[in-house]
Structure formats: C-alpha cells, structure tokens
Design a protein around this motif. Structure first.
Motif, PDB file in Angstrom:
ATOM      1  N   THR A   8     -10.986  -4.527 -14.464  1.00 24.63           N
ATOM      2  CA  THR A   8     -10.643  -3.794 -13.253  1.00 24.63           C
ATOM      3  C   THR A   8     -10.460  -4.783 -12.110  1.00 24.63           C
ATOM      4  OG1 THR A   8     -11.890  -1.874 -13.994  1.00 24.63           O
ATOM      5  CG2 THR A   8     -11.433  -2.033 -11.639  1.00 24.63           C
ATOM      6  N   GLY A   9      -9.443  -4.557 -11.281  1.00 19.47           N
ATOM      7  CA  GLY A   9      -9.218  -5.411 -10.125  1.00 19.47           C
ATOM      8  C   GLY A   9      -7.785  -5.309  -9.632  1.00 19.47           C
ATOM      9  N   TYR A  10      -7.440  -6.189  -8.640  1.00 15.77           N
ATOM     10  CA  TYR A  10      -6.104  -6.234  -8.035  1.00 15.77           C
ATOM     11  C   TYR A  10      -5.306  -7.374  -8.673  1.00 15.77           C
ATOM     12  CZ  TYR A  10      -7.608  -2.982  -4.404  1.00 15.77           C
ATOM     13  OH  TYR A  10      -8.064  -1.877  -3.735  1.00 15.77           O
ATOM     14  N   TYR A  11      -4.044  -7.069  -9.016  1.00 14.95           N
ATOM     15  CA  TYR A  11      -3.178  -8.049  -9.661  1.00 14.95           C
ATOM     16  C   TYR A  11      -1.893  -8.194  -8.841  1.00 14.95           C
ATOM     17  CZ  TYR A  11      -6.184  -7.703 -13.790  1.00 14.95           C
ATOM     18  OH  TYR A  11      -7.254  -7.721 -14.637  1.00 14.95           O
ATOM     19  N   LYS A  12      -1.421  -9.475  -8.746  1.00 13.53           N
ATOM     20  CA  LYS A  12      -0.153  -9.785  -8.084  1.00 13.53           C
ATOM     21  C   LYS A  12       0.543 -10.880  -8.891  1.00 13.53           C
ATOM     22  CE  LYS A  12      -1.907 -10.887  -4.087  1.00 13.53           C
ATOM     23  NZ  LYS A  12      -2.021 -11.275  -2.651  1.00 13.53           N
TER      24      LYS A  12
END
Length: 724
Positions: free
Chosen positions: A82-86
């Motif tokens: 789980t987390g933010y991806y770019k």
C-alpha cells in the motif's frame, strides 16, 4: 475462497493516443493498473505500467514509491504494498500520484483507475466469503443499490459499502468496508491565453491561442473554444479551433482578453485568466507596389490591379498611384490599413508603361519602386486560304494552305486541320504560315486552321475541297456466267470501277465494236442487256470514264451455240423423205451441197464484225494498239467442208474439218496438215423439210431448194475408218 463480485462490469484498456500539444508545457506521464482497481485484497498482485504520449516509452523509466526512487527501470513493475506511486519517462514530466491499497479486510470497496472529470464510474463491493444485502453509502448516507456514479467531479466525497457475510455454522454477520475517496483527475487544465506576437504593431494581425490539453486516455473527447475582449465575444461561440486571428489591431484595441474551453461530452467548462494586449504605433516605411496579374504580364481587355502596401506604419495612411510621364495621379485612397487597392478596368495598348505608388501618414510620402506593365494581345480569328493549281483539284496535285491572324502578340502557332484531324503546325514570329502536301483520294473534306499565342485559340472558317479521283480499271462480268451461251438468250453485261469520282460513263464492247453505254451518276457500276446471236461469239470488254481518261477492263471470251432441235423428229422426217423418193434425196443432197459450199464461200469473204448504229456522244478509242491490256484476237479457225453419206441412210452429213492456221503451217495444204495432226471433225446433220401440199406430196424445184428450211444438228465425232 474466491471473492464475490457484487457488480459485474467489463473494463477495457485505454488506447495509446497522442494528447493535444501545448506550447511550453511537457505532457505528463500516466499510470495504468492491471487489474484496474485502486483497492485490492492482501497478497493480490497488481501490475503498474508507465506510459507517455509517444508510447511505447523510450529510455529509462523512473519509479517512485512514497516519494522514494525505486531501483527499477522497466516500463512495467509489479507491486503488493500500500502506498503512493509515480513515474517519469525521458520525454514526459512526473505523473500524478496514485494511491494503491492492499487490504486484509473481509469486505472492500473498489474504484477503477484512472477516473476523469465527467466520467461515469462503476464501484465494486467485494467480499472474501459469500455475502448478501449489499449497500452503498456516500458521506455516510445510504444511496440506491445501483453502484454506477454519473459524471463524477473532483470533490471530497467518501464512499463505503456494507454486506452480510456468511460465517461459522452458516451464520451471517455484518461487515463494513473502509471509506474510499475516488481519485478523480482533471479532464483538462484551465486554459492559458497567449497572443502572438505578444506586442503587435498597430494595423498588423495578431493570433490568440487558448491553450490546454487532454490526457492520452481521453484524447477522443472534443474541445471547443470561445474568445472574449473585456466581456464581449470576438466571434460566434463555440469554435473547434483553439486559435483566433484578428486581421488588424489598433491602439484603442489594447484591452483585456480571455478565453474559455469546454468539452462537448461530458460538459466541463474552464476559463483562462485575463491578459492585457499592448499595441505599438510606428511611422510608414517600406512602401511596395504589387501588380496583378503578377510580373506585369497583362492581356488586352483585362483589369489591372495595383496594390500599394507598407511594411510598417500606423494610424490613417493616404495611398496614391501614378504612371510615369503623367502629372495627375491615377487615384488616391485614405484609410487605416497597411495596404490599399486601385483597379484600372479594361486596359488597352496605351495603358502600357511604368507604375509606382506613394504612402503618407503625416510624416511625408514614401514612394515605391517602378514596375513595368506590358500588354499582350490575343490573336484575332485567322483567315484560311487554300491554293490549288487548277479549278478542280485532282489526285496528285500539290495544294498549299495558308493561315494568318491580323492581330496578336507573337509568336503565333498555326495548326492546319482536315476534318478536325491535324495535318501539321507552324510557329511564326509574324505574318502568315503555310503548309503544302500532295493530294490523295482521301483528301476530300473540310479544311480549316487555328491560331494560338497562349492567350486563347481562334478557329478560321471552313473551306470544302473536293478531290477528283480517276477511275480504276473496271471489272467486266456477265450474267448468267459461263464460257458458253445459247443464241437467243438475254445476257446482262456488268461493268464496275472500284475507284473513281462520279459521274462515271461505262462503255460496252464486242470485238472492239461499241455495243452501247450507260452512266452511273452516283458511282458504282452499270449494266447493259444484250440479246445473243450466233455471231456474238468472241471477245467482250468494257471501259469506264469520268472525264479524266478511259480505263478498260480485261477481255472475256464467250462462245455462242445454236438453239437445240428435236433430233427424233428430224430423223423420222428424214426416213419418210427417203421412202418417198431416193432420187429426190439424191437431188436434194446435191443441191444442198452446192448451196452450202456457195454460202460458206460468201461467209469467208465477208467481215466478222457486226454493224451497230453510232452513238450521239464521242466514243472512247478502243484498239488493240492503244490498249496494252487487251489481248490480240485469237487466230480464227479455218473450216473445210465435205459432205458424207453413209450410203444406207437418207441423211447427208456435212463434214467440217476445223484447221488452226499458223505461220508454220500456212503454206501447207490441208491434206498435209491432216497427215501431221489429227484434225477436229464436226458432222452437221442436215435435212430438208418441205411444206406439205394439199395432196400430201412434196414438190421440189430450183426455187424451192433456195427457200427450203435447213435444220442443222452438230454431231462431234472422231475420225473412223469410213471417214478415211
């Protein structure tokens, strides 16, 4: 256990398309999920793909997880945290972040990715075990069980779902999912208004651009635009073009400008900030004169257009036009523009010369350079003449064609035509053009010419030429056909020349003696009927004449035989006569032999050519010496007569020995010729028939013998022992 899908929905991959480009802005990279859910169960695997507007991506790919650079360079990565991806490519800027959640809960609410403003979104409530009585909530408020959200917008709404999940011993317990905020992205950013040039010169055009862009996943959506000055639209709203060109701007037009962009479906509207437009004012300079048609090539009768322009200059400008050598101007115009137009209607030859113009905006007139105007004159309708060596043109004559236009700028191309087929052409700087050729039979018809100096084609009047064709050697035939004919038959003689101009006069000959003539006024052949006589054996031919000389046919030889007689009747009559008197028969035979010999002597002494009445018109010459095609008359057979009596019959046979005399045997006697070559013998069956008197007896006297009716029947025979 397999998850329970509460709402089935088919998701398709977004096509890789090119976004709308904008000036000075690098398009962002974007992320794709597979499966396309931002919330997943624990231990599920999700594949992230990084793309840009020019996919497939080239070079290294940079991945970020919670702002930390990952040690991965491939286009795709697999995640389970789980987390933010770019991500970022070498040709794009950093993508918008996406939050991916891996949950260990028994019930989760899933939203697809990506989602843009105005999209219809289908949410999915999913359980690990069997579930029922599923409900969806927005901001803690129960909404209908339909999980489809219409035209979502960017807001802080939260969603969750509830369901009864089957537990131990088939008991049901209520589960609640985590709250979900849908990650809605901008369909397009607010537009920017850009003026080009940013500081336009007074009187010059300016282009306004309303710049924005669509993400690659939504590049199929149509945008439309509208431009404003202060609060007034500059054009009819809406336009599919993001640009608007103002033909001229002035210092008083220096106001605030802005634009709006709107998507057609869904309807998302955004506006730009206001921008101030600055307009410069400068003096007149660089005056030029332009002439239409270009390069001053003008055709007489056309309109001359003079365009006077200035490269720079603002305010009111006075334009004037002049021709070198004249005091007064050709015209003046005062207007607020960088160019003005003067039109001279229907120019003529005196309008040729050098022209210039002047422009003045109070600082003094500025002159343009001189431009020469020349006039070209179209050709007039040409005059066509045809010269022949005689009044009536004949095959073989050399004729000369002439074509001339009285007016027209050189060079002039002349074309000559025969029945609209080109005979030839000639280009001359001035004067007339000529063309010579020798006539054939096919050259009859219409003749004309054209004149062309690239300013238009003019056609002359037509001249009709009739070419007289001499007749060809005619073909002579007769009907019924055959080498022999019977005396008394009507023979149709036919003569026809395959070539020759009508009318044609045909002559018919027997042994070079004219039988008659027939005229064919429209061409073709002609026929002549002849009742045959025994004397008509010999050569027949014909001639054709159309005033250009007589042509003769080949000769045809025809043999005439006497009419057939009833042989049985004659033999019966002969037997009866013999029974009446043997002495009478002897006397009759002697007399017949005497008269027959006398008649044959007379025939040999007379001419063989029959006599015909002369025609009123002049006959063409027909002699063997003047016509090389006419064969010489065949050598006439020389007959020798001898009476033969079988002795026990009342018939008397006249034996005729037909001997062909030639130079070799002319001095020999017939007897010697018989010895050298067996002759041809013809027996003439001769009988006398006497008119019956009232007593049924025949009376024979000297005068009766001369008036007696002779009956002949030729009997060919081969020499026998009796003859010898």
């Amino acid at each position: 256990m397999r998850p329970v899908v509460m709402h089935q929905h088919q998701w398709c991959c977004y096509s890789e398309v090119t976004p709308v480009a904008i000036v000075g802005v690098t398009p962002k990279a974007f992320l794709l999920l597979n499966p396309p859910w931002s919330t997943n169960f624990h231990k599920d695997k999700v594949t992230l793909t990084c793309s840009d507007s020019l996919s497939p991506a080239q070079g290294d790919i940079y991945w970020y997880y919670n702002e930390n650079l990952l040690n991965k360079k491939s286009e795709e990565i697999q995640i389970d945290k789980t987390g933010y991806y770019k991500c970022k490519t070498q040709r794009s800027s950093l993508s918008d972040p996406i939050h991916v959640d891996f949950s260990s809960d028994k019930l989760i609410l899933q939203a697809p990715h990506p989602v843009f403003e105005g999209d219809d979104v289908v949410l999915r409530c999913q359980a690990r075990e069997k579930a029922k009585e599923i409900s969806l909530y927005r901001n803690k408020t129960l909404i209908q069980s339909d999980f489809t959200l219409k035209s979502v917008s960017r807001n802080n709404d939260t969603y969750h779902c509830t369901a009864l999940i089957q537990g131990f011993l088939w008991t049901w317990r209520k589960e609640i999912s985590k709250h979900l905020t849908i990650q809605v992205q901008e369909l397009f950013p607010p537009p920017m208004l850009i003026a080009s040039p940013s500081s336009p010169i007074e009187g010059s055009p300016v282009t306004l651009k309303c710049e924005t862009w669509l993400p690659p996943q939504r590049s199929h959506i149509q945008l439309q635009f509208c431009f404003f000055r202060e609060d007034k639209a500059l054009q009819k709203c809406w336009s599919s073009s993001p640009e608007l060109t103002l033909p001229t701007v002035w210092s008083e037009d220096a106001e605030s400008y802005w634009c709006q962009a709107e998507s057609v479906t869904p309807s998302i509207r955004k506006r730009s900030l206001r921008s101030q437009l600055y307009v410069q004012r400068i003096p007149v300079s660089d005056v030029t004169l332009e002439i239409q048609p270009p390069e001053g090539q003008l055709i007489e009768g056309e309109n001359l257009i003079l365009i006077c322009s200035v490269a720079k200059g603002t305010g009111t400008v006075t334009f004037s036009w002049h021709r070198e050598g004249t005091v007064r101007s050709l015209g003046t115009k005062t207007q607020r523009s960088l160019s003005a137009v003067l039109q001279i209607l229907t120019v003529k030859e005196s309008d040729a010369g050098r022209y210039y113009c002047a422009a003045d905006n109070i600082h003094g007139p500025i002159l343009s350079k001189l431009i020469r105007v020349t006039l070209r004159i179209p050709v007039s309708r040409p005059v066509f003449t045809l010269t022949s060596p005689r009044m009536q043109a004949m095959v073989g004559d050399v004729v000369e064609l002439h074509c001339e236009s009285q007016r027209g700028s050189p060079p002039i191309l002349y074309r000559f035509y025969h029945d609209n087929v080109t005979l030839g052409s000639s280009s001359v700087p001035s004067g007339r053009a000529g063309f010579k050729f020798s006539l054939t039979a096919e050259h009859s018809g219409n003749y004309s010419c054209e004149a062309d100096n690239s300013l238009g084609v003019q056609r002359s009047d037509r001249v009709i030429l009739s070419v007289t064709v001499p007749v060809s050697h005619p073909v002579f035939t007769f009907s019924p056909a055959g080498p022999q004919a019977v005396a008394g038959d009507v023979l149709e003689l036919h003569c026809e020349a395959q070539k020759g101009s009508p009318p044609i006069l045909y002559w018919f000959y027997y042994k070079n003696v004219t039988l008659g003539s027939r005229e064919a006024p429209f061409g073709g052949g002609a026929s002549f009927n002849l009742t045959l006589m025994a004397e008509h054996s010999g050569n027949f031919s014909c001639g054709a004449d159309n005033g250009l000389g007589v042509q003769h046919s080949e000769m045809v030889i025809l043999s005439i035989i006497g009419p057939p007689s009833n042989k049985t009747t004659l033999i019966t009559e002969g037997v009866t006569a013999g029974l009446l008197s043997i002495l009478g028969l002897a006397a009759t035979a002697a007399l017949v032999h005497y008269f027959r010999t006398q008649r044959n002597s007379e025939r040999l002494s007379t001419t063989r050519t029959p006599s015909y009445s002369p025609r009123e018109f002049k006959e063409p010459s027909r002699t063997s010496n003047t016509n090389p095609q006419e064969p010489p008359d065949p050598v006439e057979p020389q007959p020798v007569y001898n009476n033969v009596n079988p002795g026990d019959s009342d018939l008397v046979y006249s034996q005729i020995w037909s001997i062909q005399h030639t130079k070799e045997n002319s001095a020999n006697s017939p007897r010697k010729h018989w010895e050298d070559k067996e002759p041809t013998v013809i027996y003439s069956d001769l009988k006398k028939v006497y008119p019956d008197d009232s007593t049924g007896q025949a009376s024979i006297g000297d005068s009766d013998l001369e008036d007696a009716i002779e009956n002949y029947e030729n009997v060919p025979c081969i020499l026998s022992a009796l003859d010898r």
